[in-house]
Design an enzyme around this catalytic site. Structure first.
Site, PDB file in Angstrom:
ATOM      1  N   SER A 264       0.837  -1.188   0.000  1.00 17.94           N
ATOM      2  CA  SER A 264       0.000   0.000   0.000  1.00 17.94           C
ATOM      3  C   SER A 264       0.869   1.233   0.000  1.00 17.94           C
ATOM      4  O   SER A 264       1.982   1.239   0.527  1.00 17.94           O
ATOM      5  CB  SER A 264      -0.871   0.012   1.245  1.00 17.94           C
ATOM      6  OG  SER A 264      -0.028   0.116   2.373  1.00 17.94           O
ATOM      7  N   LYS A 265       0.320   2.290  -0.584  1.00 16.53           N
ATOM      8  CA  LYS A 265       1.120   3.498  -0.754  1.00 16.53           C
ATOM      9  C   LYS A 265       1.446   4.156   0.573  1.00 16.53           C
ATOM     10  O   LYS A 265       2.339   4.971   0.664  1.00 16.53           O
ATOM     11  CB  LYS A 265       0.419   4.477  -1.696  1.00 16.53           C
ATOM     12  CG  LYS A 265      -0.920   4.948  -1.196  1.00 16.53           C
ATOM     13  CD  LYS A 265      -1.547   5.880  -2.208  1.00 16.53           C
ATOM     14  CE  LYS A 265      -2.889   6.359  -1.656  1.00 16.53           C
ATOM     15  NZ  LYS A 265      -3.682   7.081  -2.595  1.00 16.53           N
TER      16      LYS A 265
END
Ligand code: GLU
Length: 496
Positions: A264-265
């Site tokens: 995930s960013k």
């Protein structure tokens, strides 16, 4: 129901695979990872690798995204045999140009009773959801319009109601399909929703468009990330409803953050643009992605170079039999180590060439130079005022970033809100200015405090060239990374 054999995928059928990214933002490392696997699979078997753009979700569509996907894959050295940019015998390869095809196909399903029209309004659907949630049931379509009579349909039409077309999932039984890495996977129909196939605006959903295209484009092997497993029973039901043979399905282990959650960013840069701009070499990135999933032979003590390989070597040695389902960790420390090895292997000339292309490109120098030309008295001062543009990390001390009247805690909360706002913003002066001001107003942070905090995070200093212009030049992917790293570093300091 047992999975049927795949006559479409007998050993004599030429292998055809695809990646089908959606142009919804920056190209994702996951796209490159799945792209690499598809490429290897096809090229090891004399097959074709297709790039299809799945752009039917108009709400999430980002116009610049498609070109960024092409550029990022080319940067990595991956090429495709058919795609929207180069055409091919089964085009068009952009789903928004194929809507007529989906509409025609859905008619076949209506005619053979595998799909039906449903006329609920948004409010009715919301009420259905609420009552299911209240009853602690998983929210899903309740099937109310599965068996409408022609007279009822005419009645809804006369009311001027819009309709969608849904898949009629058998009420009982189960769907089983074979996953080439996992064996048979079974889904009870009680857990499969009557999926919308065609929306009221005439656009298909992912499921319909994906199946129709994979069939029409003669895809033999669907190699995608494991997050699509739960969609596959719907796809299998669709193949059967059309009377088509199934492709083989391969669901690859998802890339994971260090803590093993899905990548995930928030925990890792995921944009390929970031890696390119931050000076990762494409060979190192591809090598790193090739290590994910374990398809390459493991190293031995005598052969500690086993982790370093090029694309031709992967084509020679990668095997899908070796893939392990353990969930490969996208470990930035390892990627940096690998990148360092690649940098060291460059000749001095190649190294300078890389610096000139990435760090000191004419384009970047021109943009940075324009921001400071009237602020310096000697050329040597260029470095003093622009250092932050050329650094991987800057970490401002609290004296620099903390506004006088704010606590550390509220400042970090606001910085996290800046990050969220920046993530959602277009990367132009015209967009950034109102984005930041609106946030400041909403949270009662004065413009000065607001901009100063971001300036400190971006530049490490209280003085810099104009902030918004600097953000634009530094770029979205790297700015977001800088703010994330600031927050992370503060979190770590706070824990000590
Ligand atoms: N459009 C889907 C995506 O964005 C494609 C998934 C698939 O390969 O079926 O990843």
């Amino acid at each position: 129901m047992n999975p049927e054999p795949n006559p479409n995928t007998s050993s004599s059928t030429p292998i055809r695979v695809r990646i089908a990214p959606s142009p919804t933002g920056d190209p994702h490392v996951g796209t490159a990872y799945i792209g690499l696997l598809n490429y290897l699979y096809a090229k090891q078997r004399g097959g074709q690798f297709v790039l299809r753009i799945e752009d039917t979700d108009r709400a999430r569509f980002v116009a610049t995204s498609e070109q960024m996907i092409f550029d990022a894959l080319h940067w990595l050295g991956l090429t495709w045999d058919e795609g929207p940019d180069i055409g091919g015998p089964y085009g068009p390869y952009r789903q928004s140009e194929r809507t007529e095809i989906y509409r025609e196909h859905v008619q076949l399903l209506l005619a053979n009773g595998s799909a039906y029209r449903s006329f609920e309004t948004a409010e009715e659907l919301e009420a259905m959801r609420q009552s299911q949630l209240a009853a602690k049931l998983p929210p899903r379509y309740n099937g109310a319009h599965r068996e409408l009579t022609p007279a009822q349909i005419a009645g809804f039409e006369a009311e001027g109601r819009a309709s969608v077309i849904r898949l009629k999932v058998p009420a009982e039984g189960e769907t089983t399909f074979r996953d080439e890495l996992r064996g048979d996977i079974k889904f009870s129909h009680t857990n499969v929703d009557d999926q919308i196939l065609l929306k009221s605006d005439g656009f298909p959903t992912y499921h319909l468009a994906n199946v129709v295209d994979d069939h029409l484009m003669r895809i033999t092997d669907v190699i995608r990330a494991e997050e699509w497993i739960s969609s596959t029973p719907k796809h299998v039901l669709l193949y059967r409803a059309f009377g088509w043979d199934l492709p083989r399905f391969w669901h690859m282990p998802l890339l994971r953050n260090l803590d093993k959650s899905k990548i995930s960013k928030r925990k890792n840069p995921v944009s390929l643009i970031y890696y390119r701009q931050a000076g990762f070499l494409p060979g190192a990135m591809l090598n790193f992605l090739g290590l994910m999933g374990g398809g390459m032979p493991a190293g031995t003590e005598k052969n500690d170079g086993a982790e370093i390989f090029t694309l031709p070597k992967m084509l020679e040695q990668f095997t899908f039999d070796r893939i392990s389902l353990g969930g490969p960790v996208f470990d930035l420390v390892k990627l940096k180590w690998l990148n360092g090895m690649y940098l060291r292997a460059l000749s001095p000339e190649e190294f300078q060439q890389q610096l000139r292309e990435v760090v000191f490109s004419d384009h970047y120098l021109a943009q940075v130079g324009a921001l400071v030309q009237d602020r310096i008295e000697t050329l040597a001062q260029f470095g003093d005022v622009t250092g932050f543009f050329f650094r991987d990390d800057v970490q401002p001390a609290p004296e620099v970033f903390l506004p006088k009247k704010r606590t550390l805690e509220e400042t970090l909360v606001f910085a996290a809100e800046q990050l969220t706002a920046l993530e959602a913003s277009d990367w132009t002066l015209e967009a950034l200015d109102p984005t930041l001001r609106a946030l400041g107003e909403a949270k009662q942070w004065a413009v000065k405090e607001n901009f100063m905090l971001l300036r400190a995070i971006l530049t490490g200093s209280t003085q810099s060239p104009p902030l918004l212009e600097s953000l634009v030049v530094f770029g979205k992917a790297r700015t977001l990374d800088r703010v994330r790293r600031f927050l992370e570093a503060q979190k770590k300091t706070g824990k000590r």
